[in-house]
Design a protein around this motif. Structure first.
Motif, PDB file in Angstrom:
ATOM      1  N   ARG A  86       0.802  -1.220   0.000  1.00  0.00           N
ATOM      2  CA  ARG A  86       0.000   0.000   0.000  1.00  0.00           C
ATOM      3  C   ARG A  86       0.838   1.275   0.000  1.00  0.00           C
ATOM      4  O   ARG A  86       0.319   2.358  -0.238  1.00  0.00           O
ATOM      5  N   ASN A  87       2.103   1.162   0.269  1.00  0.00           N
ATOM      6  CA  ASN A  87       2.926   2.378   0.271  1.00  0.00           C
ATOM      7  C   ASN A  87       3.495   2.693  -1.110  1.00  0.00           C
ATOM      8  O   ASN A  87       4.211   3.667  -1.279  1.00  0.00           O
ATOM      9  N   TRP A  88       3.183   1.853  -2.122  1.00  0.00           N
ATOM     10  CA  TRP A  88       3.663   2.111  -3.470  1.00  0.00           C
ATOM     11  C   TRP A  88       2.667   3.004  -4.207  1.00  0.00           C
ATOM     12  O   TRP A  88       1.484   2.695  -4.302  1.00  0.00           O
ATOM     13  N   LYS A  89       3.163   4.081  -4.762  1.00  0.00           N
ATOM     14  CA  LYS A  89       2.342   4.956  -5.590  1.00  0.00           C
ATOM     15  C   LYS A  89       2.339   4.402  -7.015  1.00  0.00           C
ATOM     16  O   LYS A  89       3.398   4.083  -7.563  1.00  0.00           O
ATOM     17  N   GLN A  90       1.168   4.288  -7.636  1.00  0.00           N
ATOM     18  CA  GLN A  90       1.054   3.743  -8.984  1.00  0.00           C
ATOM     19  C   GLN A  90       0.787   4.879  -9.981  1.00  0.00           C
ATOM     20  O   GLN A  90      -0.167   5.644  -9.817  1.00  0.00           O
ATOM     21  N   ILE A  91       1.634   4.977 -11.003  1.00  0.00           N
ATOM     22  CA  ILE A  91       1.531   6.058 -11.984  1.00  0.00           C
ATOM     23  C   ILE A  91       1.438   5.461 -13.391  1.00  0.00           C
ATOM     24  O   ILE A  91       2.250   4.603 -13.772  1.00  0.00           O
ATOM     25  N   SER A  92       0.458   5.943 -14.160  1.00  0.00           N
ATOM     26  CA  SER A  92       0.242   5.439 -15.520  1.00  0.00           C
ATOM     27  C   SER A  92       1.145   6.151 -16.520  1.00  0.00           C
ATOM     28  O   SER A  92       1.344   7.374 -16.438  1.00  0.00           O
ATOM     29  N   VAL A  93       1.662   5.371 -17.471  1.00  0.00           N
ATOM     30  CA  VAL A  93       2.411   5.910 -18.611  1.00  0.00           C
ATOM     31  C   VAL A  93       1.865   5.265 -19.877  1.00  0.00           C
ATOM     32  O   VAL A  93       0.980   4.413 -19.819  1.00  0.00           O
ATOM     33  N   GLU A  94       2.412   5.657 -21.067  1.00  0.00           N
ATOM     34  CA  GLU A  94       1.783   5.264 -22.326  1.00  0.00           C
ATOM     35  C   GLU A  94       1.854   3.772 -22.617  1.00  0.00           C
ATOM     36  O   GLU A  94       0.970   3.210 -23.261  1.00  0.00           O
ATOM     37  N   ASN A  95       2.899   3.087 -22.172  1.00  0.00           N
ATOM     38  CA  ASN A  95       2.965   1.636 -22.340  1.00  0.00           C
ATOM     39  C   ASN A  95       3.989   1.032 -21.383  1.00  0.00           C
ATOM     40  O   ASN A  95       4.750   1.760 -20.731  1.00  0.00           O
ATOM     41  N   THR A  96       4.013  -0.284 -21.312  1.00  0.00           N
ATOM     42  CA  THR A  96       4.851  -0.975 -20.333  1.00  0.00           C
ATOM     43  C   THR A  96       6.340  -0.785 -20.626  1.00  0.00           C
ATOM     44  O   THR A  96       7.139  -0.597 -19.706  1.00  0.00           O
ATOM     45  N   ALA A  97       6.712  -0.842 -21.909  1.00  0.00           N
ATOM     46  CA  ALA A  97       8.129  -0.688 -22.245  1.00  0.00           C
ATOM     47  C   ALA A  97       8.616   0.724 -21.947  1.00  0.00           C
ATOM     48  O   ALA A  97       9.765   0.917 -21.529  1.00  0.00           O
ATOM     49  N   ALA A  98       7.758   1.718 -22.151  1.00  0.00           N
ATOM     50  CA  ALA A  98       8.125   3.097 -21.812  1.00  0.00           C
ATOM     51  C   ALA A  98       8.380   3.224 -20.313  1.00  0.00           C
ATOM     52  O   ALA A  98       9.260   3.978 -19.880  1.00  0.00           O
ATOM     53  N   ALA A  99       7.606   2.485 -19.525  1.00  0.00           N
ATOM     54  CA  ALA A  99       7.828   2.482 -18.079  1.00  0.00           C
ATOM     55  C   ALA A  99       9.208   1.915 -17.747  1.00  0.00           C
ATOM     56  O   ALA A  99       9.952   2.472 -16.928  1.00  0.00           O
ATOM     57  N   ALA A 100       9.565   0.803 -18.401  1.00  0.00           N
ATOM     58  CA  ALA A 100      10.883   0.198 -18.172  1.00  0.00           C
ATOM     59  C   ALA A 100      12.006   1.150 -18.577  1.00  0.00           C
ATOM     60  O   ALA A 100      13.007   1.303 -17.874  1.00  0.00           O
ATOM     61  N   LYS A 101      11.821   1.812 -19.711  1.00  0.00           N
ATOM     62  CA  LYS A 101      12.820   2.762 -20.198  1.00  0.00           C
ATOM     63  C   LYS A 101      12.989   3.931 -19.230  1.00  0.00           C
ATOM     64  O   LYS A 101      14.114   4.398 -18.975  1.00  0.00           O
ATOM     65  N   LYS A 102      11.898   4.373 -18.638  1.00  0.00           N
ATOM     66  CA  LYS A 102      11.936   5.489 -17.693  1.00  0.00           C
ATOM     67  C   LYS A 102      12.761   5.118 -16.458  1.00  0.00           C
ATOM     68  O   LYS A 102      13.528   5.950 -15.940  1.00  0.00           O
ATOM     69  N   ILE A 103      12.614   3.884 -15.991  1.00  0.00           N
ATOM     70  CA  ILE A 103      13.328   3.457 -14.784  1.00  0.00           C
ATOM     71  C   ILE A 103      14.839   3.536 -14.998  1.00  0.00           C
ATOM     72  O   ILE A 103      15.577   4.066 -14.155  1.00  0.00           O
ATOM     73  N   ILE A 104      15.310   3.045 -16.133  1.00  0.00           N
ATOM     74  CA  ILE A 104      16.750   3.053 -16.383  1.00  0.00           C
ATOM     75  C   ILE A 104      17.251   4.472 -16.617  1.00  0.00           C
ATOM     76  O   ILE A 104      18.374   4.830 -16.229  1.00  0.00           O
ATOM     77  N   GLU A 105      16.411   5.320 -17.276  1.00  0.00           N
ATOM     78  CA  GLU A 105      16.825   6.699 -17.542  1.00  0.00           C
ATOM     79  C   GLU A 105      16.854   7.537 -16.266  1.00  0.00           C
ATOM     80  O   GLU A 105      17.759   8.354 -16.084  1.00  0.00           O
ATOM     81  N   ASP A 106      15.882   7.328 -15.365  1.00  0.00           N
ATOM     82  CA  ASP A 106      15.828   8.123 -14.128  1.00  0.00           C
ATOM     83  C   ASP A 106      16.893   7.684 -13.125  1.00  0.00           C
ATOM     84  O   ASP A 106      17.374   8.503 -12.330  1.00  0.00           O
ATOM     85  N   GLY A 107      17.231   6.393 -13.146  1.00  0.00           N
ATOM     86  CA  GLY A 107      18.263   5.898 -12.234  1.00  0.00           C
ATOM     87  C   GLY A 107      17.900   6.008 -10.761  1.00  0.00           C
ATOM     88  O   GLY A 107      18.784   6.111  -9.905  1.00  0.00           O
ATOM     89  N   ASP A 108      16.619   5.945 -10.449  1.00  0.00           N
ATOM     90  CA  ASP A 108      16.142   6.090  -9.072  1.00  0.00           C
ATOM     91  C   ASP A 108      15.761   4.709  -8.530  1.00  0.00           C
ATOM     92  O   ASP A 108      14.801   4.098  -9.007  1.00  0.00           O
ATOM     93  N   PRO A 109      16.465   4.190  -7.536  1.00  0.00           N
ATOM     94  CA  PRO A 109      16.171   2.835  -7.034  1.00  0.00           C
ATOM     95  C   PRO A 109      14.825   2.715  -6.329  1.00  0.00           C
ATOM     96  O   PRO A 109      14.384   1.603  -6.044  1.00  0.00           O
ATOM     97  N   SER A 110      14.145   3.832  -6.075  1.00  0.00           N
ATOM     98  CA  SER A 110      12.823   3.758  -5.453  1.00  0.00           C
ATOM     99  C   SER A 110      11.719   3.591  -6.492  1.00  0.00           C
ATOM    100  O   SER A 110      10.557   3.468  -6.136  1.00  0.00           O
ATOM    101  N   GLN A 111      12.110   3.598  -7.777  1.00  0.00           N
ATOM    102  CA  GLN A 111      11.128   3.454  -8.849  1.00  0.00           C
ATOM    103  C   GLN A 111      11.202   2.055  -9.461  1.00  0.00           C
ATOM    104  O   GLN A 111      12.280   1.464  -9.554  1.00  0.00           O
ATOM    105  N   ALA A 112      10.033   1.548  -9.876  1.00  0.00           N
ATOM    106  CA  ALA A 112       9.967   0.247 -10.554  1.00  0.00           C
ATOM    107  C   ALA A 112       8.961   0.343 -11.691  1.00  0.00           C
ATOM    108  O   ALA A 112       8.165   1.290 -11.774  1.00  0.00           O
ATOM    109  N   ALA A 113       9.018  -0.644 -12.556  1.00  0.00           N
ATOM    110  CA  ALA A 113       8.095  -0.713 -13.692  1.00  0.00           C
ATOM    111  C   ALA A 113       7.414  -2.068 -13.718  1.00  0.00           C
ATOM    112  O   ALA A 113       8.008  -3.077 -13.321  1.00  0.00           O
ATOM    113  N   VAL A 114       6.174  -2.078 -14.185  1.00  0.00           N
ATOM    114  CA  VAL A 114       5.500  -3.332 -14.513  1.00  0.00           C
ATOM    115  C   VAL A 114       5.607  -3.493 -16.022  1.00  0.00           C
ATOM    116  O   VAL A 114       5.070  -2.691 -16.783  1.00  0.00           O
ATOM    117  N   ALA A 115       6.345  -4.512 -16.436  1.00  0.00           N
ATOM    118  CA  ALA A 115       6.583  -4.744 -17.867  1.00  0.00           C
ATOM    119  C   ALA A 115       6.995  -6.198 -18.051  1.00  0.00           C
ATOM    120  O   ALA A 115       6.981  -6.991 -17.099  1.00  0.00           O
TER     121      ALA A 115
END
Length: 378
Positions: A229-258
């Motif tokens: 319940r402490n995870w904030k869920q944020i929508s993006v245009e597609n699953t792969a874009a979410a994965a790409k965002k994680i590697i680009e942001d470099g923030d270990p508190s972020q994850a993607a569903v992909a």
């Protein structure tokens, strides 16, 4: 007057039924003569005004409200059967609806240019790889409509679009795109959707605060995600874009569903595999071309047509399949823009465009519906 017992009533009903059958056969023979006249003159089978006049005439012969409705339904069905008989006779004379689709032995894919929506690692990309193999010229665009434009213009030979998910249902916007562009379904492929939780190589589930993904993916994994319940869920245009965002942001508190494919492409770690609650989650993708072709062994026909908001119109249209022994696989409806309470229907049915039963059914739907289109045979 002596009251009849049940056996006597049934005997009289049997006698009346025999008379009805004899009269019905006579009526159908006359319908055949009508068909011969229409074949000679080129007149259409469906004559809406004539049928409305007939219903008004026969319902005017009875006074009781229930009987009026019953007589109306009876004669509507008889005229529907008559139309199908006439379509059959016309088909036997070689008269059928316009058929501009060309059969081919195989769908040509040599040197094919294939477009999909999203980025590398998206499920549309995986579906393209699954159907075409890895040796084709793939490229991606931002939106599904962009993909349709690429194919219609000829810049791409094929587009890969999701059309239906076993959990989330129809991708309704893509049904609308089928009407907007002159592209045709030539094949389909079913992709098993297996979502994973992806993070940076040095991340752990305990680090996470935010999870990104496509809205449908978040929904399909809601049971797992909502347990944290402490995870904030944020929508993006597609699953792969979410994965790409994680590697680009470099923030270990972020994850993607992909997908795990996206993890390999973007150098992410799989923190948890198979997190979707429906383990049989599958998406159907359609393969689109701007050419009207179909495989000789194709066994599914997709069509669309429009109907007014009036009782019985859908039943009458679908009876073209019933009386030709055709099985309907799927039906989906969409409102017609600018015409309140009128709908466009999308139907998938078993069959091949070369079969007389399909040709007969399509001719009936073409005459009795509005704006009927064959979307593909595959």
């Amino acid at each position: 007057m002596k009251k009849l017992d049940l056996l006597e009533i049934r005997e009289q009903l049997d006698g009346i039924d025999r008379e009805i059958v004899v009269l019905f056969e006579k009526r159908m023979r006359l319908s055949g003569e009508v068909a011969e006249f229409k074949i000679e003159t080129g007149k259409p089978v469906y004559d809406k005004e004539r049928e409305m006049q007939k219903i008004d005439s026969v319902t005017g012969m009875v006074d009781d409200g229930f009987m009026k409705q019953a007589v109306s339904e009876l004669f509507t069905q008889m005229m529907t059967i008559s139309r199908h008989y006439q379509y059959k006779l016309m088909a036997e004379h070689g008269l059928k609806g316009e058929d501009t689709f060309r059969p081919v032995k195989t769908i040509p894919v040599t040197d094919a240019r294939v477009v999909y929506q999203g980025v590398e690692g998206a499920y549309s990309h995986a579906a393209a790889l699954q159907y075409f193999g890895s040796d084709k010229r793939f490229y991606h665009v931002v939106t599904f409509e962009d993909a349709m434009k690429e194919v219609e213009s000829g810049r791409a030979d094929y587009a890969v679009l999701p059309i239906e998910n076993s959990s989330a249902g129809a991708v309704i916007d893509n049904y609308d795109l089928l009407m907007k562009y002159s592209n045709y379904i030539v094949a389909e492929t079913f992709l098993s959707v297996d979502h994973a939780l992806l993070g940076l190589p040095d991340a752990s589930p305990e680090d996470l605060r935010t999870v990104f993904s496509h809205p449908q993916a978040l929904m399909q994994c809601s049971e797992f995600l909502n347990d944290n319940r402490n995870w904030k869920q944020i929508s993006v245009e597609n699953t792969a874009a979410a994965a790409k965002k994680i590697i680009e942001d470099g923030d270990p508190s972020q994850a993607a569903v992909a997908s795990e494919t996206a993890a390999r492409l973007y150098g992410l770690k799989v923190l948890k595999s198979s997190i979707n609650h429906n383990k049989s989650n599958t998406t159907r993708f359609i393969i689109l071309s701007n050419k009207r072709i179909y495989r000789e062994d194709a066994q599914k026909v997709s069509i669309s047509f429009e109907l007014p908001h009036k009782s019985g119109t859908l039943y009458n249209i679908l009876s073209n399949m019933i009386y030709n022994g055709i099985s309907m696989i799927m039906i989906e409806s969409r409102p017609i823009p600018g015409r309140n309470w009128e709908y466009r229907f999308f139907v998938d049915m078993e069959g091949n465009l070369s079969e007389p039963s399909i040709q007969n059914a399509l001719k009936g739907i073409l005459e009795e519906g509005r704006n009927m289109r064959v979307l593909g045979n595959y």
